[in-house]
Design an enzyme around this catalytic site. Structure first.
Site, PDB file in Angstrom:
ATOM      1  N   HIS A 135      -6.999  -5.656   2.388  1.00 14.12           N
ATOM      2  CA  HIS A 135      -5.846  -5.088   3.087  1.00 14.12           C
ATOM      3  C   HIS A 135      -5.302  -6.149   4.042  1.00 14.12           C
ATOM      4  O   HIS A 135      -6.041  -6.638   4.909  1.00 14.12           O
ATOM      5  CB  HIS A 135      -6.263  -3.884   3.933  1.00 14.12           C
ATOM      6  CG  HIS A 135      -6.838  -2.721   3.181  1.00 14.12           C
ATOM      7  ND1 HIS A 135      -6.119  -1.585   2.904  1.00 14.12           N
ATOM      8  CD2 HIS A 135      -8.075  -2.504   2.667  1.00 14.12           C
ATOM      9  CE1 HIS A 135      -6.884  -0.713   2.258  1.00 14.12           C
ATOM     10  NE2 HIS A 135      -8.081  -1.244   2.104  1.00 14.12           N
ATOM     11  N   ASP A 169       0.845  -1.188   0.000  1.00 13.93           N
ATOM     12  CA  ASP A 169       0.000   0.000   0.000  1.00 13.93           C
ATOM     13  C   ASP A 169       0.886   1.246   0.000  1.00 13.93           C
ATOM     14  O   ASP A 169       1.895   1.308   0.707  1.00 13.93           O
ATOM     15  CB  ASP A 169      -0.929   0.006   1.216  1.00 13.93           C
ATOM     16  CG  ASP A 169      -2.072   0.986   1.053  1.00 13.93           C
ATOM     17  OD1 ASP A 169      -3.226   0.535   0.924  1.00 13.93           O
ATOM     18  OD2 ASP A 169      -1.812   2.215   1.060  1.00 13.93           O
ATOM     19  N   ILE A 170       0.496   2.235  -0.796  1.00 13.80           N
ATOM     20  CA  ILE A 170       1.297   3.464  -0.949  1.00 13.80           C
ATOM     21  C   ILE A 170       1.259   4.319   0.329  1.00 13.80           C
ATOM     22  O   ILE A 170       2.156   5.127   0.549  1.00 13.80           O
ATOM     23  CB  ILE A 170       0.784   4.266  -2.178  1.00 13.80           C
ATOM     24  CG1 ILE A 170       1.857   5.186  -2.710  1.00 13.80           C
ATOM     25  CG2 ILE A 170      -0.499   5.017  -1.889  1.00 13.80           C
ATOM     26  CD1 ILE A 170       1.553   5.747  -4.098  1.00 13.80           C
ATOM     27  N   ASN A 182     -12.862  -3.044   2.592  1.00 17.99           N
ATOM     28  CA  ASN A 182     -13.832  -1.968   2.785  1.00 17.99           C
ATOM     29  C   ASN A 182     -14.800  -1.978   1.610  1.00 17.99           C
ATOM     30  O   ASN A 182     -14.384  -2.115   0.457  1.00 17.99           O
ATOM     31  CB  ASN A 182     -13.109  -0.620   2.853  1.00 17.99           C
ATOM     32  CG  ASN A 182     -12.137  -0.551   4.017  1.00 17.99           C
ATOM     33  OD1 ASN A 182     -12.397  -1.107   5.078  1.00 17.99           O
ATOM     34  ND2 ASN A 182     -11.007   0.112   3.823  1.00 17.99           N
ATOM     35  N   HIS A 235     -10.388  -5.171  -3.141  1.00 14.87           N
ATOM     36  CA  HIS A 235      -9.051  -5.420  -2.597  1.00 14.87           C
ATOM     37  C   HIS A 235      -9.159  -5.787  -1.136  1.00 14.87           C
ATOM     38  O   HIS A 235     -10.096  -5.374  -0.435  1.00 14.87           O
ATOM     39  CB  HIS A 235      -8.134  -4.205  -2.790  1.00 14.87           C
ATOM     40  CG  HIS A 235      -8.739  -2.914  -2.322  1.00 14.87           C
ATOM     41  ND1 HIS A 235      -9.645  -2.214  -3.082  1.00 14.87           N
ATOM     42  CD2 HIS A 235      -8.574  -2.214  -1.180  1.00 14.87           C
ATOM     43  CE1 HIS A 235     -10.011  -1.120  -2.423  1.00 14.87           C
ATOM     44  NE2 HIS A 235      -9.387  -1.100  -1.252  1.00 14.87           N
ATOM     45  N   GLY A 267     -15.792   2.898   3.754  1.00 11.26           N
ATOM     46  CA  GLY A 267     -14.511   3.573   3.573  1.00 11.26           C
ATOM     47  C   GLY A 267     -13.766   3.182   2.310  1.00 11.26           C
ATOM     48  O   GLY A 267     -12.570   3.416   2.194  1.00 11.26           O
ATOM     49  N   GLN A 268     -14.498   2.584   1.352  1.00  9.95           N
ATOM     50  CA  GLN A 268     -13.835   2.178   0.106  1.00  9.95           C
ATOM     51  C   GLN A 268     -13.545   3.405  -0.757  1.00  9.95           C
ATOM     52  O   GLN A 268     -14.423   4.249  -0.983  1.00  9.95           O
ATOM     53  CB  GLN A 268     -14.729   1.199  -0.676  1.00  9.95           C
ATOM     54  CG  GLN A 268     -14.053   0.645  -1.927  1.00  9.95           C
ATOM     55  CD  GLN A 268     -14.877  -0.453  -2.604  1.00  9.95           C
ATOM     56  OE1 GLN A 268     -16.013  -0.726  -2.224  1.00  9.95           O
ATOM     57  NE2 GLN A 268     -14.282  -1.082  -3.607  1.00  9.95           N
TER      58      GLN A 268
END
Ligand code: AMP
Length: 113
Positions: A101, A30-31, A86, A99, A92-93
């Site tokens: 997490h 994740d960035i 999410n 995806h 909170g998507q």
């Protein structure tokens, strides 16, 4: 999906730190990590969210969960981890390519924010 950022990452059009891929799934860092280990695991097939899964995706979802467990082991998350997807605005998507997490390397809290 030409405008999907995660499809572009899979295609290599946007750089990412890939940690695993096979013919069905893709995993990358994740960035904006929310934990010392924060990996996103996504299907190569574009599916927008949990709400868009079909019965034909059952094996794919199982494969993603199995990949998460494998990566957790590989990244030394022996004390545990969290796997979360999410869904939708209240969930909170922010990216509409499903995806998961994989978060670990610190104590997680409950309830989440
Ligand atoms: P969500 O908010 O659950 O939809 O998660 C989207 C995640 O994608 C967030 O944790 C972002 O930090 C992450 N993200 C967005 N763009 C990128 C990118 N180019 N490379 C890696 N992670 C990204």
């Amino acid at each position: 999906m030409q405008e999907c950022i995660f499809c572009k990452i899979i295609a290599g059009e946007i750089p990412s730190q890939v940690v695993y891929q096979d013919e069905k799934v893709f995993a990358f860092k994740d960035i904006a990590p929310a934990a010392p280990i924060h990996i996103l695991i996504i299907p190569k097939k574009h599916i927008s969210s949990l709400n868009d899964l079909g019965v034909e995706d059952a094996a794919l979802m199982g494969h993603i969960v199995g990949t998460a467990a494998k990566l957790a082991k590989e990244f030394g998350l022996d004390k545990g981890y969290r796997l979360v997807s999410n869904c939708g605005e209240d969930g909170g998507q922010t990216v509409y390519h499903i995806h998961f997490h994989l978060l670990g390397g610190r104590q997680m809290h409950w309830p989440p924010g």
